[in-house]
Design an enzyme around this catalytic site. Sequence first.
Site, PDB file in Angstrom:
ATOM      1  N   SER A 159      11.016  -2.239 -51.267  1.00  0.00           N
ATOM      2  CA  SER A 159      12.193  -1.841 -52.030  1.00  0.00           C
ATOM      3  C   SER A 159      12.827  -3.043 -52.717  1.00  0.00           C
ATOM      4  CB  SER A 159      13.186  -1.107 -51.127  1.00  0.00           C
ATOM      5  OG  SER A 159      14.186  -0.472 -51.883  1.00  0.00           O
ATOM      6  N   ASP A 309      16.214  -0.212 -58.778  1.00  0.00           N
ATOM      7  CA  ASP A 309      15.685  -1.323 -58.000  1.00  0.00           C
ATOM      8  C   ASP A 309      14.164  -1.323 -58.168  1.00  0.00           C
ATOM      9  OD1 ASP A 309      15.089   0.902 -56.437  1.00  0.00           O
ATOM     10  OD2 ASP A 309      15.477  -0.120 -54.547  1.00  0.00           O
ATOM     11  N   ASP A 311      11.426  -0.437 -56.629  1.00  0.00           N
ATOM     12  CA  ASP A 311      10.577   0.738 -56.402  1.00  0.00           C
ATOM     13  C   ASP A 311      11.236   2.016 -56.912  1.00  0.00           C
ATOM     14  OD1 ASP A 311      12.482   0.803 -54.324  1.00  0.00           O
ATOM     15  OD2 ASP A 311      11.131   1.889 -52.999  1.00  0.00           O
ATOM     16  N   ASP A 313      13.818   3.765 -56.145  1.00  0.00           N
ATOM     17  CA  ASP A 313      14.443   4.806 -55.330  1.00  0.00           C
ATOM     18  C   ASP A 313      15.959   4.666 -55.315  1.00  0.00           C
ATOM     19  OD1 ASP A 313      14.633   2.588 -53.640  1.00  0.00           O
ATOM     20  OD2 ASP A 313      13.904   3.644 -51.863  1.00  0.00           O
TER      21      ASP A 313
END
Length: 572
Positions: A159, A309, A311, A313
């Site tokens: 992440s 961000d 990734d 999510d």
Amino acid sequence: MPHLTDADRIARAEAWIAQDPDAETREELAAIVARVRDGDAEASADLADRFDSRLAFGTAGLRGEIAAGPNRMNRVLVSQGAAGLAGFLLEQATDAAPPSVVVGYDGRRNSEAFARDVAEVMAGAGVRAILLPRLLPTPVLAFAVRHLDTSAGVMITASHNPPNDNGMKVYLGGADEGSQIVAPADAEIAAQIDRVAASTPVTELPRGAFETAGESVVDAYVAATAAIATAPAAQPRVVYTAMHGVGWETMRRVLEAAGFEAPELVAEQIEPDGRFPTVAFPNPEEPGAMDLSFAAAREAGADLVIANDPDADRLAVAIPDDAEPEGYRRLTGNEVGLLLGWQVAEQVAASQATAGGADASGSPGTLACSIVSSPGLEAVARAHGLDFRATLTGFKWISRAPGLAFGFEEALGYLVNPRTVRDKDGISAAIAFLSLAARLAAEGRTIADHLDAFALRFGRFDSTQVSIRVTDLSRIADVMARLRAEPPTEVGGIRVERIDDLAAGIDGYPPADVLRLVFEGGARVMVRPSGTEPKLKVYIDAAATEGSLEERRVAASDAVARLEAGMRALVA
């Protein structure tokens, strides 16, 4: 693990090297062993840190620094994790068909190699393994678990962690509907991983052929996500950044399908780059992370800044604000969550009025957030006749709220389309927020105006967070122990009415290392260790529901400021 000597660690390191398929980490560890043999104290401490414990598998899966050894992220650990997850799925299987897994990966260092290891090892164990066609956002993997009806999903990502971190995030299908794992599955998977690590070198784990998913999976995600938008009656001027992550290609397609014009891009951050060269931390919450976005927004005269961000999510939103030095202000996760929650509540209430009743779960519709997120969402739910559920932190809990219509957590995570994705999704949240901004623009209003309207209707809910990053994790444990042993009677001059210790598992929550301080006047402070980073986190919330807009703003912000100063002194 038992107490180890340098000789023990060297023996374990050599056994590790013998099974490691990665030449880079083999060479790295061999060099450390050589230095330990030469009496290098620093190398000895490094080896102890790598081999005296093991990177724990929990409800967040695995996450850590990429390096050699069992207390780091590497191909050995990932392969053991895959074999353990395969063992769990095979043990849980109840029909003749083999269990299945879909595997995704982002643009971080080693993500693709780790994903291929997972797919090959799980296929070798007898699990049908499907690899997503290329690097993609985490929400696409979460979607694919349900779309492909697999037993599980694995996403290789860390992440918004620092550049040299990576991780392995696990979802379950079936009755779990594509949500992240929770207890007891986490402990059962961890036990399987430990069994593999103790009994079978990675070189002896069978590997098999995996399938590669077609682009139709991505097409289906794009269509389902675009469908949550309302046709834009206006086109806000938008600047977008992917924060060196994998969000843009999918976001671009969703925007186009939903009828939004292409945004201005932060060119320096739009392509995936696991080095994250323009930011200290690839997290929109971190100071300075959105500076390039603000510069692009000033040049474009943007109405909104949208950031994912790495990734994709999470979602960050910024709006024009002349009082800020940069000319823009990033909205807090609570502000975005409350506005999205209000929008969903209006939609659900209108739908229920048309349909005449509750959904199939018996709920009129549930708004949910984590216990450390703004209590303002409960006020929204109550005003619209909806259910409200506060959960432990993490979307593994939020996504399981009965009758869920919307969920959020203050750390920039939002779940706006629970019928298709049971996890936070920064792309669908961006589309929902842009739909709101477009509607307001068509009415001649702004997001700032809408925040004021929220404060007048539901109350002014202010919040802030104190994060203390540590190098020694024992410091966090010491602070939590001190607060329990010597509970404060006041903070910032505001009297503490009660302190709830969630370690006792109160209010129906599973036991958690969280303290909740409730103050005279209704303000609240939550204190907990971070689940993914070496931080102690303090969440402060206060509300004002009486008086004019300005009176509410002053009362709420004053309470938050007093509590912040008091808590900083208390946990220092």
